[in-house]
Design an enzyme around this catalytic site. Structure first.
Site: not given
Ligand code: DGY
Length: 319
Positions: A238, A267, A285
């Site tokens: 993240r 984002e 992402h």
């Molecule tokens: C999640 O599932 O948390 C991922 O970031 C999606 O790709």
């Protein structure tokens, strides 16, 4: 009568077919992410919500839901949901763990190689017809085999990264709030180190922690200073775990060798300076974005939703 559900955005056809059978749904938006206001307006009479990691399901949204029983998030991370508020209101929350481990680990490795061997820049160079034949010093990059890999966050994805690293005969070090047991450390050939030591020892650092108040800016300006000058930092977890401005500055000043990012602090905004740097590879992402995995995620979220609406315990309950 089928329960009323809000699906914030269209999901893959097979999962939509499954949902059609079980619920009466409304879409948040068709081919874009709905705004928070759109979610608020549509959630009032819904018993279920199928959300994505980009939907902010905060107190305002939860407050405007009068009949909500379950939020099925189509992601393993659920930092987009106010879990405390949902719990207080007795609303179930589910996620999609496990199914995206391998795809995300693969993408992490793709990013490691892309940065280390400067693949996007070399591709651009070739397309621009600048290739004039083999040269000894053309696009010199970094070797991976035998190097030291530092894994920040040794959960499912961190472990899958470690297994792949063994094929490259890497020294594997890791840090995690919970140290692995001796059996697992042996299996993953991984040595535990505190974060600061890991940052100052690894040639490649890859972040796989969940975003929590504790991990916000875990890789802060101060921590970035500990990273070796010829090391690479990868973040597919993240964005807010890494101080993006400080990272851009370190890359600009060549305080670290390179970085690979699949996630960003705000984002879809990206720290402007990163866009002009050659020593960073930027992705939108897509860590789990293989067709197989996204279908599994969508089906898992849809099943969790239907289970919760039927009064069953969903398979992947967070709270
Ligand atoms: C999640 O599932 O948390 C991922 O970031 C999606 O790709």
């Amino acid at each position: 009568m089928k329960p009323k559900v809000l699906i914030t955005r269209k999901i893959l056809a097979e999962a939509m077919d499954y949902l059609k059978e079980h619920v009466d749904y409304e879409m948040g938006a068709e081919d874009r992410n709905p705004t928070k206001q759109e979610i608020i307006e549509k959630i009032a009479d819904k018993e279920g919500l199928l959300s994505w990691l980009v939907d902010s399901i905060d107190k305002d949204v939860i407050d405007s839901a009068r009949s909500l029983k379950i939020i099925a998030n189509c992601a393993v991370g659920y930092d987009n949901i106010d879990i405390k508020e949902a719990k207080k209101r007795g609303i179930l929350v589910t996620n999609t763990p496990g199914v995206l481990t391998e795809a995300t680990a693969d993408l992490t490795w793709a990013l490691i190689f892309a940065v280390a061997r400067r693949i996007p820049a070399a591709d651009r160079f070739t397309r621009e017809k600048r290739f004039r034949g083999w040269e000894l010093e053309l696009f010199l990059g970094k070797e991976i085999t035998g190097k030291c890999l530092g894994i920040v966050g040794m959960g499912r994805i961190g472990k899958a990264i470690a297994l792949r690293a063994q094929a490259f005969r890497m020294k594997i070090i890791y840090t995690d709030p919970q140290r692995l047991g001796p059996e697992e450390e042996k299996k993953y050939k991984a040595f535990f180190l505190p974060l600061d030591e890991l940052l100052s020892s690894a040639d490649i650092i890859t972040v796989h922690a969940a975003l929590t108040p504790q991990s916000y800016h875990l890789i802060s300006r101060e921590k970035i200073k500990l990273i070796k000058k010829d090391a690479i930092l990868i973040n597919v977890a993240r964005g807010p775990i890494v101080d993006e401005k400080a990272l851009a500055e370190a890359l600009e000043k060549k305080q670290i060798w390179g970085a690979g990012l699949d996630v960003y602090e705000r984002e879809p905004e990206i720290e402007e300076r990163l866009l002009f740097l050659e020593n960073v590879v930027l992705l939108p992402h897509i860590g789990s974005a293989s067709y197989e995995t996204r279908l599994k995620m969508a089906m898992m979220a849809a099943r969790n939703l239907v289970q919760g609406l039927k009064g069953e315990r969903p398979d992947n309950l967070v709270v």
